[in-house]
Design a protein around this motif. Structure first.
Motif, PDB file in Angstrom:
ATOM      1  N   PHE A 228       0.625  -1.131   0.040  1.00  0.00           N
ATOM      2  CA  PHE A 228       0.164  -0.114   0.173  1.00  0.00           C
ATOM      3  C   PHE A 228       1.044   1.273  -0.152  1.00  0.00           C
ATOM      4  O   PHE A 228       0.372   2.352  -0.556  1.00  0.00           O
ATOM      5  CB  PHE A 228      -1.073  -0.082   1.172  1.00  0.00           C
ATOM      6  N   GLY A 229       2.101   1.011   0.535  1.00  0.00           N
ATOM      7  CA  GLY A 229       2.914   2.222   0.180  1.00  0.00           C
ATOM      8  C   GLY A 229       3.258   2.372  -1.080  1.00  0.00           C
ATOM      9  O   GLY A 229       3.336   3.656  -1.528  1.00  0.00           O
ATOM     10  N   LEU A 230       3.451   1.381  -1.931  1.00  0.00           N
ATOM     11  CA  LEU A 230       3.764   1.626  -3.430  1.00  0.00           C
ATOM     12  C   LEU A 230       2.411   2.203  -4.293  1.00  0.00           C
ATOM     13  O   LEU A 230       2.514   3.062  -4.771  1.00  0.00           O
ATOM     14  CB  LEU A 230       4.073   0.392  -4.097  1.00  0.00           C
ATOM     15  N   VAL A 231       1.134   1.818  -3.524  1.00  0.00           N
ATOM     16  CA  VAL A 231       0.025   2.207  -4.229  1.00  0.00           C
ATOM     17  C   VAL A 231      -0.308   3.873  -3.736  1.00  0.00           C
ATOM     18  O   VAL A 231      -0.581   4.634  -4.680  1.00  0.00           O
ATOM     19  CB  VAL A 231      -1.280   1.365  -3.534  1.00  0.00           C
ATOM     20  N   ASP A 232       0.048   4.304  -2.681  1.00  0.00           N
ATOM     21  CA  ASP A 232       0.118   5.485  -2.187  1.00  0.00           C
ATOM     22  C   ASP A 232       1.002   6.452  -3.229  1.00  0.00           C
ATOM     23  O   ASP A 232       0.484   7.454  -3.568  1.00  0.00           O
ATOM     24  CB  ASP A 232       0.205   5.743  -0.778  1.00  0.00           C
ATOM     25  N   THR A 233       2.036   5.859  -3.232  1.00  0.00           N
ATOM     26  CA  THR A 233       3.076   6.672  -4.075  1.00  0.00           C
ATOM     27  C   THR A 233       2.678   6.860  -5.451  1.00  0.00           C
ATOM     28  O   THR A 233       2.719   7.942  -6.081  1.00  0.00           O
ATOM     29  CB  THR A 233       4.437   5.825  -4.024  1.00  0.00           C
ATOM     30  N   ALA A 234       1.887   5.903  -6.007  1.00  0.00           N
ATOM     31  CA  ALA A 234       1.217   5.983  -7.337  1.00  0.00           C
ATOM     32  C   ALA A 234       0.500   7.044  -7.458  1.00  0.00           C
ATOM     33  O   ALA A 234       0.183   7.712  -8.332  1.00  0.00           O
ATOM     34  CB  ALA A 234       1.004   4.333  -8.059  1.00  0.00           C
ATOM     35  N   LEU A 235      -0.590   6.797  -6.529  1.00  0.00           N
ATOM     36  CA  LEU A 235      -1.741   7.794  -6.339  1.00  0.00           C
ATOM     37  C   LEU A 235      -1.188   9.239  -6.298  1.00  0.00           C
ATOM     38  O   LEU A 235      -1.987  10.197  -6.929  1.00  0.00           O
ATOM     39  CB  LEU A 235      -2.641   7.603  -5.477  1.00  0.00           C
ATOM     40  N   GLN A 236      -0.250   9.339  -5.290  1.00  0.00           N
ATOM     41  CA  GLN A 236       0.094  10.815  -5.029  1.00  0.00           C
ATOM     42  C   GLN A 236       0.844  11.273  -6.441  1.00  0.00           C
ATOM     43  O   GLN A 236       0.994  12.541  -6.472  1.00  0.00           O
ATOM     44  CB  GLN A 236       1.070  10.772  -3.982  1.00  0.00           C
ATOM     45  N   ALA A 237       1.524  10.510  -7.122  1.00  0.00           N
ATOM     46  CA  ALA A 237       2.031  10.959  -8.436  1.00  0.00           C
ATOM     47  C   ALA A 237       0.790  11.562  -9.425  1.00  0.00           C
ATOM     48  O   ALA A 237       1.251  12.365 -10.216  1.00  0.00           O
ATOM     49  CB  ALA A 237       2.862   9.911  -9.146  1.00  0.00           C
ATOM     50  N   LEU A 238      -0.247  10.816  -9.243  1.00  0.00           N
ATOM     51  CA  LEU A 238      -1.539  11.339  -9.915  1.00  0.00           C
ATOM     52  C   LEU A 238      -2.076  12.524  -9.234  1.00  0.00           C
ATOM     53  O   LEU A 238      -3.401  12.850  -9.778  1.00  0.00           O
ATOM     54  CB  LEU A 238      -2.172   9.977 -10.181  1.00  0.00           C
ATOM     55  N   GLY A 239      -1.802  13.069  -8.187  1.00  0.00           N
ATOM     56  CA  GLY A 239      -2.263  14.289  -7.537  1.00  0.00           C
ATOM     57  C   GLY A 239      -3.493  13.898  -6.552  1.00  0.00           C
ATOM     58  O   GLY A 239      -4.220  14.711  -6.008  1.00  0.00           O
ATOM     59  N   VAL A 240      -3.654  12.523  -6.250  1.00  0.00           N
ATOM     60  CA  VAL A 240      -4.521  12.031  -5.079  1.00  0.00           C
ATOM     61  C   VAL A 240      -3.935  11.879  -3.924  1.00  0.00           C
ATOM     62  O   VAL A 240      -3.014  11.011  -3.772  1.00  0.00           O
ATOM     63  CB  VAL A 240      -5.164  10.661  -5.526  1.00  0.00           C
ATOM     64  N   GLN A 241      -4.220  12.564  -2.812  1.00  0.00           N
ATOM     65  CA  GLN A 241      -3.797  12.287  -1.419  1.00  0.00           C
ATOM     66  C   GLN A 241      -4.621  11.216  -0.647  1.00  0.00           C
ATOM     67  O   GLN A 241      -5.628  10.832  -1.032  1.00  0.00           O
ATOM     68  CB  GLN A 241      -4.092  13.758  -0.642  1.00  0.00           C
ATOM     69  N   ASP A 242      -4.011  10.774   0.413  1.00  0.00           N
ATOM     70  CA  ASP A 242      -4.210   9.833   1.307  1.00  0.00           C
ATOM     71  C   ASP A 242      -5.659  10.054   1.946  1.00  0.00           C
ATOM     72  O   ASP A 242      -6.425   9.144   1.916  1.00  0.00           O
ATOM     73  CB  ASP A 242      -3.051   9.337   2.285  1.00  0.00           C
ATOM     74  N   ALA A 243      -5.868  11.395   2.411  1.00  0.00           N
ATOM     75  CA  ALA A 243      -7.241  11.596   2.830  1.00  0.00           C
ATOM     76  C   ALA A 243      -8.539  11.592   1.874  1.00  0.00           C
ATOM     77  O   ALA A 243      -9.494  10.960   2.209  1.00  0.00           O
ATOM     78  CB  ALA A 243      -7.069  12.911   3.396  1.00  0.00           C
ATOM     79  N   GLU A 244      -8.045  11.727   0.730  1.00  0.00           N
ATOM     80  CA  GLU A 244      -9.230  11.616  -0.264  1.00  0.00           C
ATOM     81  C   GLU A 244      -9.598  10.007  -0.566  1.00  0.00           C
ATOM     82  O   GLU A 244     -10.767   9.769  -0.574  1.00  0.00           O
ATOM     83  CB  GLU A 244      -8.820  12.350  -1.742  1.00  0.00           C
ATOM     84  N   THR A 245      -8.501   9.423  -0.667  1.00  0.00           N
ATOM     85  CA  THR A 245      -9.012   7.821  -0.835  1.00  0.00           C
ATOM     86  C   THR A 245      -9.297   7.106   0.447  1.00  0.00           C
ATOM     87  O   THR A 245     -10.643   6.313   0.359  1.00  0.00           O
ATOM     88  CB  THR A 245      -7.500   6.931  -1.243  1.00  0.00           C
ATOM     89  N   TYR A 246      -9.095   7.641   1.699  1.00  0.00           N
ATOM     90  CA  TYR A 246      -9.626   7.318   2.942  1.00  0.00           C
ATOM     91  C   TYR A 246     -11.300   7.611   3.084  1.00  0.00           C
ATOM     92  O   TYR A 246     -11.895   6.800   3.535  1.00  0.00           O
ATOM     93  CB  TYR A 246      -8.812   7.918   4.041  1.00  0.00           C
ATOM     94  N   CYS A 247     -11.552   8.778   2.706  1.00  0.00           N
ATOM     95  CA  CYS A 247     -12.789   9.267   2.929  1.00  0.00           C
ATOM     96  C   CYS A 247     -13.670   8.666   1.836  1.00  0.00           C
ATOM     97  O   CYS A 247     -14.747   8.529   1.969  1.00  0.00           O
ATOM     98  CB  CYS A 247     -12.690  10.870   2.690  1.00  0.00           C
ATOM     99  N   GLY A 248     -13.168   8.486   0.617  1.00  0.00           N
ATOM    100  CA  GLY A 248     -13.844   7.629  -0.454  1.00  0.00           C
ATOM    101  C   GLY A 248     -14.265   6.306   0.075  1.00  0.00           C
ATOM    102  O   GLY A 248     -15.415   5.825  -0.115  1.00  0.00           O
TER     103      GLY A 248
END
Length: 268
Positions: A228-248
């Motif tokens: 999930f660290g790798l997943v978060d890194t990929a999403l942050q590169a796409l402009g998506v923050q952890d808080a946004e996926t968490y709330c989703g």
């Protein structure tokens, strides 16, 4: 001998897929407008239908690439209609991936269309057929995150933003998992044509257990954290923050107690 009419029927988009896409469109509108009295239910239906649409496109990509690679039986099997009920293992391809999303919020890959590999010549064609599915997940993730990496979020309701973020997380996890060179997954299908016959024969008995092994390993805390660290890194590169996926994900699980901060942001 197949007629032009039958070939057209083999490639006509299924009403089943159109129905799923319609659910995605209507519930997406409900999330955007706040029409639903229960935003979590609307997010659940939107993300789930979007996930199923992506699964259909994933399998379609395999089938379409196989057709151009030389397997002309693909059309007669119904794989080009995008109908999930036509897959060799509808339970593995659709039902289990949806269950995994509901249970753990992870886009585990499902089963596959049956491709007659002996009809296809050339190692590169075999590799491309296997890669086509997860590449579709990559493309779907790019589409979901376009408002984020294009910095075009002004006016986008928070509930819809969070739903897109969670749907993007599912696509990223599916792409990464599918590209793992594990027997039974697409990643192994990419490298398999380049392995010796002896190695392929030795690995073949383990193919049915590859997905189960990956699922089990994700329960190991260190592996889960790294993944999930790798997943978060990929999403942050796409402009998506952890808080946004968490709330989703929090909105998606509308049957559970909701996070107050996420609810407050959505209600603005």
């Amino acid at each position: 001998m197949a007629t032009a009419t039958s070939r057209t029927g083999d490639r006509r988009i299924s009403p089943v897929f159109l129905g799923i896409a319609a659910v995605m469109a209507v519930t997406g509108w409900a999330v955007w407008t706040g029409f639903s009295a229960n935003p979590g239910l609307a997010v659940f239906l939107f993300v789930t239908s979007g996930w199923v649409v992506s699964l259909c496109l994933h399998e379609y990509a395999h089938a379409r690439t196989a057709l151009h690679g030389g397997d002309l039986t693909i059309g007669a099997k119904g794989y080009l209609t995008l109908n999930p009920l036509k897959y060799t293992h509808a339970l593995l391809s659709i039902v289990l991936p949806v269950v995994f999303v509901i249970m753990g919020g992870i886009g585990l890959p499902g089963g596959a269309v049956f491709i007659e590999r002996d009809r296809i010549r050339g190692r590169w064609k075999h590799s491309l057929i296997s890669a086509a599915g997860p590449l579709t997940n990559v493309l779907f993730a790019l589409v979901c995150t376009a408002p984020f990496w294009l910095d075009a979020l002004d006016g986008v309701p928070y509930a819809f933003r969070f739903a897109l973020a969670f749907l993007a997380l599912l696509q990223v996890t599916a792409a990464i998992l599918n590209f793992l060179p594990v027997p039974g997954l697409d990643g192994y299908g990419v490298v398999e044509p380049w392995l010796s016959y002896k190695v392929r024969r030795q690995v073949e008995p383990f193919a049915p257990f590859g997905l189960l092994a990956v699922f089990a390993l994700l329960f190991v805390p260190e592996i889960n954290h790294a993944f999930f660290g790798l997943v978060d890194t990929a999403l942050q590169a796409l402009g998506v923050q952890d808080a946004e996926t968490y709330c989703g994900q929090d909105l998606y699980r509308f049957w559970q107690e909701q996070n107050e901060l996420c609810q407050e942001v959505v209600s603005r």
